[in-house]
Design a protein around this motif. Structure first.
Motif: not given
Length: 255
Positions: A16-23, A47-58, A108-117
């Motif tokens: 979905t990200h690459y569909a919205w941001a084909p650049e 090679e560029r994708l190996r360096k940018i932030e969004v690919s690492f988040n995925h 970037d990342l969200v973790f949900d639990g009964e005792r923690a957010f």
């Protein structure tokens, strides 16, 4: 609590990200941008994708979708001073938006639990800023409203040390949180969307240390934790391969 989300959903999130941001995929750039630069080969693009932030988040989303909850616990215990809070699960982006209406924050990342957010903000080369902390405080305030009484913590993960994390020259989390809270109180923000924060408990989350714990972990520290997990896992197991794969990625991004 709902069933654990499948790692395949993270794959579709990435697509979905690459569909919205084909650049981000240079050989699929839009015509306007294509006229301004030479066409790049797929190898150059990867090679560029190996360096940018969004690919690492995925990649981290894949990892935390499959890794046991104990990995998240250990990460936040060591680097955000959070005590054991039981199991947590990774929420997908759509789940966060639907449940919390987090239109101000893009976590970037969200973790949900009964005792923690818990939330993680990843930086690979760029620095963060006070405004981003204000937005995370808003997200945690919304999370507290949905399910009161939980532990709240935010962890920054970056290849550089904590003192280089913010663009502003600040000393320690207490000063950073107070500056963020004062900025909201004084109306010192640039984006109109941040006005929504004033109607939440975000300011109290910033002013009261016990409301929102904040920590920082370098890629090197993260890699050391994953290295220990590799040693404990059965070499040919799925879990072992999961840890080894992330370890390779972390080491590549520390270069």
């Amino acid at each position: 609590m709902e069933t654990e989300r499948s790692w395949t959903e993270d794959y579709y999130d990435a697509m979905t990200h690459y569909a919205w941001a084909p650049e981000d995929l240079d050989h699929l750039s839009n015509p306007e941008r294509e006229r301004d630069r030479k066409h790049k080969s797929p190898n150059q693009t990867v090679e560029r994708l190996r360096k940018i932030e969004v690919s690492f988040n995925h990649i981290l989303a894949f990892f935390f979708s499959l890794a046991p909850s104990s990995v998240v616990i250990e990460l936040f215990t060591k680097h955000a001073s959070v005590e054991d809070y039981g199991e947590v699960r990774l929420l997908g982006r759509l789940k966060v938006e639907k449940n919390l209406c987090a239109d101000v924050t893009q976590p970037d990342l969200v973790f949900d639990g009964e005792r923690a957010f818990l939330t993680i903000e990843v930086k690979t080369s760029s620095k963060t800023k006070i405004e981003q902390l204000q937005k995370y405080a808003y997200l945690h305030a919304l999370g507290a409203k949905v399910k009161p009484g939980r532990i709240h913590a935010l962890l920054f993960v970056s290849p550089y040390s904590e003192d280089r994390l913010f663009k502003e020259k600040l000393l320690g989390w207490d000063e950073i949180k107070m500056k963020a809270a004062d900025g909201l109180s004084n109306g010192d923000y640039k984006k109109a969307s941040l006005t929504k924060i004033l109607n939440s408990k975000a300011i109290s989350f910033l002013r009261l240390p016990e409301e929102l714990k904040i920590g920082h972990c370098t890629f090197e520290q993260f890699a050391a934790l994953v290295q220990d997990l590799c040693k404990q896992a059965i070499p040919d197991s799925v879990e072992g391969r999961l840890y080894r794969g992330l370890l390779v990625e972390l080491k590549a991004r520390m270069v």
